[in-house]
Design an enzyme around this catalytic site. Structure first.
Site: not given
Length: 198
Positions: A100-101, A104
Protein backbone atom coordinates in the site's frame (compact mmCIF):
# COMPACT_ATOMS: atom_id res chain seq x y z
CA UNK A 1 -1.80 5.64 5.63
CA UNK A 2 -3.40 2.28 6.26
CA UNK A 3 -6.07 1.83 8.91
CA UNK A 4 -5.29 -0.81 11.49
CA UNK A 5 -7.57 -3.76 11.87
CA UNK A 6 -5.40 -5.60 14.38
CA UNK A 7 -6.77 -6.17 17.86
CA UNK A 8 -3.93 -8.18 19.41
CA UNK A 9 -0.71 -6.89 20.94
CA UNK A 10 1.29 -6.64 17.74
CA UNK A 11 4.95 -7.49 17.33
CA UNK A 12 8.21 -6.03 18.56
CA UNK A 13 10.07 -3.61 16.33
CA UNK A 14 12.69 -6.29 15.60
CA UNK A 15 10.08 -8.94 14.74
CA UNK A 16 8.35 -6.47 12.43
CA UNK A 17 11.66 -5.48 10.82
CA UNK A 18 12.27 -9.17 10.09
CA UNK A 19 8.81 -9.38 8.48
CA UNK A 20 9.64 -6.30 6.37
CA UNK A 21 12.80 -8.05 5.14
CA UNK A 22 10.69 -11.05 4.11
CA UNK A 23 8.18 -8.73 2.45
CA UNK A 24 10.94 -7.20 0.33
CA UNK A 25 11.46 -10.62 -1.27
CA UNK A 26 7.83 -11.00 -2.44
CA UNK A 27 7.19 -10.62 -6.20
CA UNK A 28 4.78 -7.66 -5.97
CA UNK A 29 7.10 -5.68 -3.66
CA UNK A 30 10.07 -6.40 -5.93
CA UNK A 31 7.96 -5.26 -8.91
CA UNK A 32 6.98 -1.99 -7.20
CA UNK A 33 10.55 -1.26 -6.09
CA UNK A 34 11.80 -1.88 -9.62
CA UNK A 35 9.24 0.54 -11.05
CA UNK A 36 10.03 3.16 -8.44
CA UNK A 37 13.67 3.01 -9.49
CA UNK A 38 12.72 3.08 -13.22
CA UNK A 39 10.74 6.25 -12.42
CA UNK A 40 13.87 7.84 -10.98
CA UNK A 41 13.32 7.20 -7.27
CA UNK A 42 16.07 5.19 -5.65
CA UNK A 43 15.08 3.05 -2.70
CA UNK A 44 17.67 3.26 0.06
CA UNK A 45 18.43 0.60 2.65
CA UNK A 46 16.49 2.54 5.29
CA UNK A 47 13.46 3.30 3.09
CA UNK A 48 11.08 1.02 5.03
CA UNK A 49 11.37 0.70 8.78
CA UNK A 50 9.40 -0.72 11.67
CA UNK A 51 8.66 1.62 14.56
CA UNK A 52 6.30 1.73 17.54
CA UNK A 53 3.38 4.06 16.76
CA UNK A 54 1.18 5.95 19.21
CA UNK A 55 -1.79 6.28 16.87
CA UNK A 56 -3.76 3.19 15.82
CA UNK A 57 -2.64 2.88 12.21
CA UNK A 58 -0.71 0.16 10.46
CA UNK A 59 1.80 2.40 8.75
CA UNK A 60 2.36 5.38 6.54
CA UNK A 61 4.28 7.03 3.74
CA UNK A 62 6.24 10.12 4.69
CA UNK A 63 7.67 12.44 2.06
CA UNK A 64 11.18 13.42 3.13
CA UNK A 65 11.72 13.34 6.88
CA UNK A 66 10.39 14.95 10.02
CA UNK A 67 7.42 14.26 12.24
CA UNK A 68 4.51 12.36 10.80
CA UNK A 69 1.36 13.91 12.28
CA UNK A 70 -0.94 11.08 11.18
CA UNK A 71 1.17 8.50 13.02
CA UNK A 72 2.49 10.75 15.80
CA UNK A 73 6.03 9.49 15.55
CA UNK A 74 9.44 10.99 14.85
CA UNK A 75 10.59 9.63 11.50
CA UNK A 76 14.33 8.92 11.00
CA UNK A 77 16.14 10.82 8.23
CA UNK A 78 15.82 9.35 4.71
CA UNK A 79 12.99 7.09 5.80
CA UNK A 80 9.85 7.20 3.72
CA UNK A 81 7.71 4.22 4.70
CA UNK A 82 7.03 3.16 8.25
CA UNK A 83 5.29 0.04 9.49
CA UNK A 84 3.77 0.24 12.97
CA UNK A 85 5.10 -2.88 14.68
CA UNK A 86 2.65 -2.70 17.57
CA UNK A 87 -0.26 -3.22 15.13
CA UNK A 88 1.35 -6.03 13.09
CA UNK A 89 0.84 -9.67 14.06
CA UNK A 90 1.43 -11.69 10.90
CA UNK A 91 3.47 -11.53 7.69
CA UNK A 92 0.42 -10.88 5.49
CA UNK A 93 -0.38 -7.67 7.42
CA UNK A 94 3.16 -6.37 6.92
CA UNK A 95 3.08 -7.29 3.22
CA UNK A 96 -0.17 -5.34 2.77
CA UNK A 97 1.17 -2.22 4.47
CA UNK A 98 4.41 -2.31 2.48
CA UNK A 99 2.55 -2.72 -0.83
CA UNK A 100 0.00 0.00 0.00
CA UNK A 101 2.68 2.49 1.01
CA UNK A 102 4.93 1.66 -1.97
CA UNK A 103 2.02 2.63 -4.23
CA UNK A 104 1.92 6.03 -2.47
CA UNK A 105 5.70 6.33 -2.96
CA UNK A 106 5.32 5.43 -6.64
CA UNK A 107 2.59 8.07 -7.07
CA UNK A 108 4.79 10.66 -5.38
CA UNK A 109 7.72 9.70 -7.60
CA UNK A 110 5.91 9.74 -10.94
CA UNK A 111 3.92 12.94 -10.36
CA UNK A 112 6.10 16.04 -10.48
CA UNK A 113 3.48 18.15 -8.72
CA UNK A 114 1.81 15.78 -6.23
CA UNK A 115 0.62 17.86 -3.29
CA UNK A 116 -0.53 15.83 -0.26
CA UNK A 117 -2.31 18.94 1.08
CA UNK A 118 -4.50 18.91 -2.06
CA UNK A 119 -7.53 16.75 -1.24
CA UNK A 120 -7.94 15.51 -4.82
CA UNK A 121 -4.28 14.45 -5.05
CA UNK A 122 -4.43 12.67 -1.69
CA UNK A 123 -7.75 10.98 -2.56
CA UNK A 124 -6.38 9.77 -5.88
CA UNK A 125 -3.35 8.11 -4.32
CA UNK A 126 -5.52 6.52 -1.61
CA UNK A 127 -7.94 5.18 -4.25
CA UNK A 128 -5.04 3.68 -6.20
CA UNK A 129 -3.37 2.22 -3.11
CA UNK A 130 -6.62 0.72 -1.84
CA UNK A 131 -7.50 -0.76 -5.21
CA UNK A 132 -4.07 -2.01 -6.28
CA UNK A 133 -2.68 -3.30 -2.99
CA UNK A 134 -5.30 -5.94 -2.25
CA UNK A 135 -6.40 -4.11 0.91
CA UNK A 136 -10.01 -4.75 -0.09
CA UNK A 137 -9.76 -8.39 -1.13
CA UNK A 138 -12.92 -10.28 -0.24
CA UNK A 139 -11.28 -12.44 2.47
CA UNK A 140 -9.78 -9.37 4.19
CA UNK A 141 -13.19 -7.71 4.21
CA UNK A 142 -14.74 -10.83 5.75
CA UNK A 143 -12.10 -10.80 8.47
CA UNK A 144 -12.97 -7.15 9.19
CA UNK A 145 -16.63 -8.10 9.57
CA UNK A 146 -17.93 -6.76 6.26
CA UNK A 147 -20.11 -9.42 4.67
CA UNK A 148 -21.36 -7.70 1.52
CA UNK A 149 -21.15 -10.04 -1.47
CA UNK A 150 -21.57 -7.70 -4.46
CA UNK A 151 -19.70 -4.43 -4.85
CA UNK A 152 -17.60 -5.00 -1.75
CA UNK A 153 -14.30 -3.92 -3.32
CA UNK A 154 -15.30 -0.42 -4.41
CA UNK A 155 -17.26 0.15 -1.21
CA UNK A 156 -14.20 -0.93 0.81
CA UNK A 157 -11.87 1.34 -1.17
CA UNK A 158 -14.22 4.31 -0.61
CA UNK A 159 -14.47 3.59 3.13
CA UNK A 160 -10.71 3.26 3.50
CA UNK A 161 -10.01 6.40 1.45
CA UNK A 162 -12.24 8.39 3.79
CA UNK A 163 -10.59 6.89 6.87
CA UNK A 164 -7.10 7.69 5.57
CA UNK A 165 -8.04 11.21 4.55
CA UNK A 166 -9.43 11.90 8.02
CA UNK A 167 -5.78 12.25 9.06
CA UNK A 168 -5.14 15.03 6.53
CA UNK A 169 -5.45 18.38 8.34
CA UNK A 170 -6.10 20.15 5.01
CA UNK A 171 -9.18 18.11 4.11
CA UNK A 172 -12.50 18.22 5.93
CA UNK A 173 -14.79 15.21 5.68
CA UNK A 174 -16.96 16.90 3.05
CA UNK A 175 -13.93 18.13 1.05
CA UNK A 176 -12.46 14.62 1.18
CA UNK A 177 -15.70 13.04 -0.03
CA UNK A 178 -16.11 15.59 -2.84
CA UNK A 179 -12.47 15.10 -3.91
CA UNK A 180 -12.81 11.32 -3.86
CA UNK A 181 -15.95 11.41 -6.01
CA UNK A 182 -14.40 13.91 -8.44
CA UNK A 183 -11.32 11.78 -9.14
CA UNK A 184 -12.81 8.31 -8.64
CA UNK A 185 -13.15 7.12 -12.26
CA UNK A 186 -9.74 8.32 -13.41
CA UNK A 187 -7.84 7.15 -10.33
CA UNK A 188 -9.63 3.83 -9.85
CA UNK A 189 -8.90 2.92 -13.46
CA UNK A 190 -5.25 4.06 -13.29
CA UNK A 191 -3.41 0.80 -12.61
CA UNK A 192 0.17 1.94 -13.29
CA UNK A 193 2.73 0.44 -12.89
CA UNK A 194 0.59 -2.71 -13.28
CA UNK A 195 -1.06 -3.60 -16.60
CA UNK A 196 -4.25 -4.27 -14.63
CA UNK A 197 -5.24 -4.42 -10.97
CA UNK A 198 -3.48 -7.38 -9.33
Amino acid sequence: MVESSTVNGGSTVQECQDMIRRSLRTPIVKFLKEHLEKSGCRIGDNFIKAIHCDKKVSGGYVRGHGTCRTIKARIPRNLQIIVCSNYMNIQDEVNQVVIHELIHAYDDCRAANLDWANCAHHACSEIRAGHLSGDCHYKRELLRGYLKIRGHEQECVRRRVMKSMAGNPYCSESASKDAMEAVWDVCYNDTKPFDRAP
